[in-house]
Design an enzyme around this catalytic site. Structure first.
Site, PDB file in Angstrom:
ATOM      1  N   ASP A   6      -2.871  10.691  -4.715  1.00 56.43           N
ATOM      2  CA  ASP A   6      -3.434  11.777  -5.428  1.00 56.43           C
ATOM      3  C   ASP A   6      -4.149  12.642  -4.813  1.00 56.43           C
ATOM      4  O   ASP A   6      -4.580  12.539  -3.774  1.00 56.43           O
ATOM      5  CB  ASP A   6      -4.361  11.044  -6.616  1.00 56.43           C
ATOM      6  CG  ASP A   6      -5.514  10.462  -6.121  1.00 56.43           C
ATOM      7  OD1 ASP A   6      -5.563   9.792  -4.879  1.00 56.43           O
ATOM      8  OD2 ASP A   6      -6.523  10.978  -6.505  1.00 56.43           O
ATOM      9  N   VAL A  36      -1.617  14.461   2.061  1.00 56.47           N
ATOM     10  CA  VAL A  36      -0.182  14.493   1.463  1.00 56.47           C
ATOM     11  C   VAL A  36      -0.482  13.689   0.068  1.00 56.47           C
ATOM     12  O   VAL A  36      -1.403  13.074  -0.237  1.00 56.47           O
ATOM     13  CB  VAL A  36       0.814  13.304   1.960  1.00 56.47           C
ATOM     14  CG1 VAL A  36       1.530  14.144   3.397  1.00 56.47           C
ATOM     15  CG2 VAL A  36       0.288  11.805   2.334  1.00 56.47           C
ATOM     16  N   ASP A  65      -4.555   4.863   6.402  1.00 55.81           N
ATOM     17  CA  ASP A  65      -5.213   6.017   7.037  1.00 55.81           C
ATOM     18  C   ASP A  65      -6.084   5.588   8.082  1.00 55.81           C
ATOM     19  O   ASP A  65      -5.745   5.270   9.305  1.00 55.81           O
ATOM     20  CB  ASP A  65      -5.820   7.057   6.003  1.00 55.81           C
ATOM     21  CG  ASP A  65      -5.996   8.286   6.545  1.00 55.81           C
ATOM     22  OD1 ASP A  65      -6.038   8.569   7.756  1.00 55.81           O
ATOM     23  OD2 ASP A  65      -6.461   9.012   5.775  1.00 55.81           O
ATOM     24  N   GLU A  81       0.856  -1.197   0.098  1.00 54.70           N
ATOM     25  CA  GLU A  81      -0.039   0.025  -0.016  1.00 54.70           C
ATOM     26  C   GLU A  81       0.863   1.298  -0.018  1.00 54.70           C
ATOM     27  O   GLU A  81       2.040   1.428   0.582  1.00 54.70           O
ATOM     28  CB  GLU A  81      -0.766   0.079   1.245  1.00 54.70           C
ATOM     29  CG  GLU A  81      -2.261  -0.635   1.067  1.00 54.70           C
ATOM     30  CD  GLU A  81      -3.446   0.373   0.251  1.00 54.70           C
ATOM     31  OE1 GLU A  81      -2.702   1.235  -0.554  1.00 54.70           O
ATOM     32  OE2 GLU A  81      -4.471   0.223   0.336  1.00 54.70           O
TER      33      GLU A  81
HETATM   34  C1  PRP Z   1      -6.080   5.339  -0.736  1.00 51.99           C
HETATM   35  C2  PRP Z   1      -4.941   4.477  -0.669  1.00 51.99           C
HETATM   36  C3  PRP Z   1      -5.337   3.509   0.113  1.00 51.99           C
HETATM   37  C4  PRP Z   1      -6.550   3.948   1.041  1.00 51.99           C
HETATM   38  C5  PRP Z   1      -5.965   4.228   2.352  1.00 51.99           C
HETATM   39  O1  PRP Z   1      -6.769   4.816  -1.934  1.00 51.99           O
HETATM   40  O2  PRP Z   1      -4.185   4.097  -1.887  1.00 51.99           O
HETATM   41  O3  PRP Z   1      -5.724   2.551  -0.498  1.00 51.99           O
HETATM   42  O4  PRP Z   1      -6.949   5.269   0.518  1.00 51.99           O
HETATM   43  O5  PRP Z   1      -7.256   4.936   3.153  1.00 51.99           O
HETATM   44  P1  PRP Z   1      -7.942   4.095   4.332  1.00 51.99           P
HETATM   45  O6  PRP Z   1      -6.772   3.848   5.404  1.00 51.99           O
HETATM   46  O7  PRP Z   1      -8.602   5.480   5.103  1.00 51.99           O
HETATM   47  O8  PRP Z   1      -8.768   3.052   3.721  1.00 51.99           O
HETATM   48  P2  PRP Z   1      -8.039   5.247  -2.615  1.00 51.99           P
HETATM   49  O9  PRP Z   1      -9.302   4.552  -2.447  1.00 51.99           O
HETATM   50  O10 PRP Z   1      -8.232   6.837  -2.506  1.00 51.99           O
HETATM   51  O11 PRP Z   1      -7.598   4.913  -4.334  1.00 51.99           O
HETATM   52  P3  PRP Z   1      -6.453   5.037  -5.086  1.00 51.99           P
HETATM   53  O12 PRP Z   1      -5.427   4.105  -4.727  1.00 51.99           O
HETATM   54  O13 PRP Z   1      -6.633   4.844  -6.609  1.00 51.99           O
HETATM   55  O14 PRP Z   1      -5.899   6.675  -4.962  1.00 51.99           O
END
Ligand code: PRP
Length: 180
Positions: A159, A153, A103, A99
């Site tokens: 992104d 970030v 978060d 990952e």
């Molecule tokens: C983001 C990141 C993780 C997730 C973390 O993905 O890549 O997968 O959020 O957040 P959390 O711990 O609060 O669940 P996102 O869903 O934004 O998709 P992306 O990877 O395409 O940006």
């Protein structure tokens, strides 16, 4: 060009490289003879996972899932939708989920439960960034690149409105970019 939108660098390209080398060595030792399946959650995982696997000197398999989380307001909704599934049988496999950031922990928590339900022998998480201040579920990634404060970030996979993923470092956006 992208740099002018960045207020400060949080994790430099040099630090990221050191993290990848360090975690690659640890995973090489821990997964020797286990033929792990390294699963990336698209799209944020791309730069980190791409580099990390080149630092792991063992036989492995890679796979991807496209998972999207829907975040509303200041809290994550916890709805995790699988846009593209893995397509690889995980029964008895040792899995490492790669990952960019953990978060709230909801995304990883849902996917870990799913993979265990499907019969994985083990599931661990390697994340470039850990943001423990954002956590709403009890989740402690085993392999952490670096811990960051509760700031929004971007860069190195992360992104803002699908942009900035290609920055070679992790940084904080200038407020005028997202306050309109
Ligand atoms: C983001 C990141 C993780 C997730 C973390 O993905 O890549 O997968 O959020 O957040 P959390 O711990 O609060 O669940 P996102 O869903 O934004 O998709 P992306 O990877 O395409 O940006």
């Amino acid at each position: 060009m992208l740099e002018r939108d960045i207020e400060k660098v949080l994790v430099s390209a040099e630090e990221i490289k050191e993290i990848e080398i360090r975690l690659g060595k640890v995973l090489t030792a821990d997964y020797k003879d286990k033929f792990p399946l390294v699963i990336g959650l698209l799209k944020g995982c791309v730069p980190f996972m791409g580099e990390l696997i080149t630092k792991m000197d063992i036989q492995m398999q890679v796979g991807f899932m496209d998972v999207s989380s829907y975040h509303g307001g200041i809290a994550s909704s916890g709805d995790v939708k699988i846009e593209k599934d893995l397509g690889i049988a995980v029964g008895g496999r040792h899995i490492i989920i790669a990952e960019d950031i953990v978060d709230t922990g909801k995304t990883i928590s849902v996917i870990m439960d799913l993979l265990m339900y499907r019969g994985a022998a083990s599931v661990e998480v390697v994340t470039l960034l850990d943001k423990p201040a954002g956590r709403v579920v009890d989740l402690h990634p085993k392999y952490i690149g670096t811990t960051i404060p509760k700031e929004f970030v971007v860069g190195y996979g992360l992104d803002y409105e699908e942009k900035y993923r290609n920055l070679p470092y992790v940084g904080v956006l200038k407020p005028e970019i997202y306050i309109k």
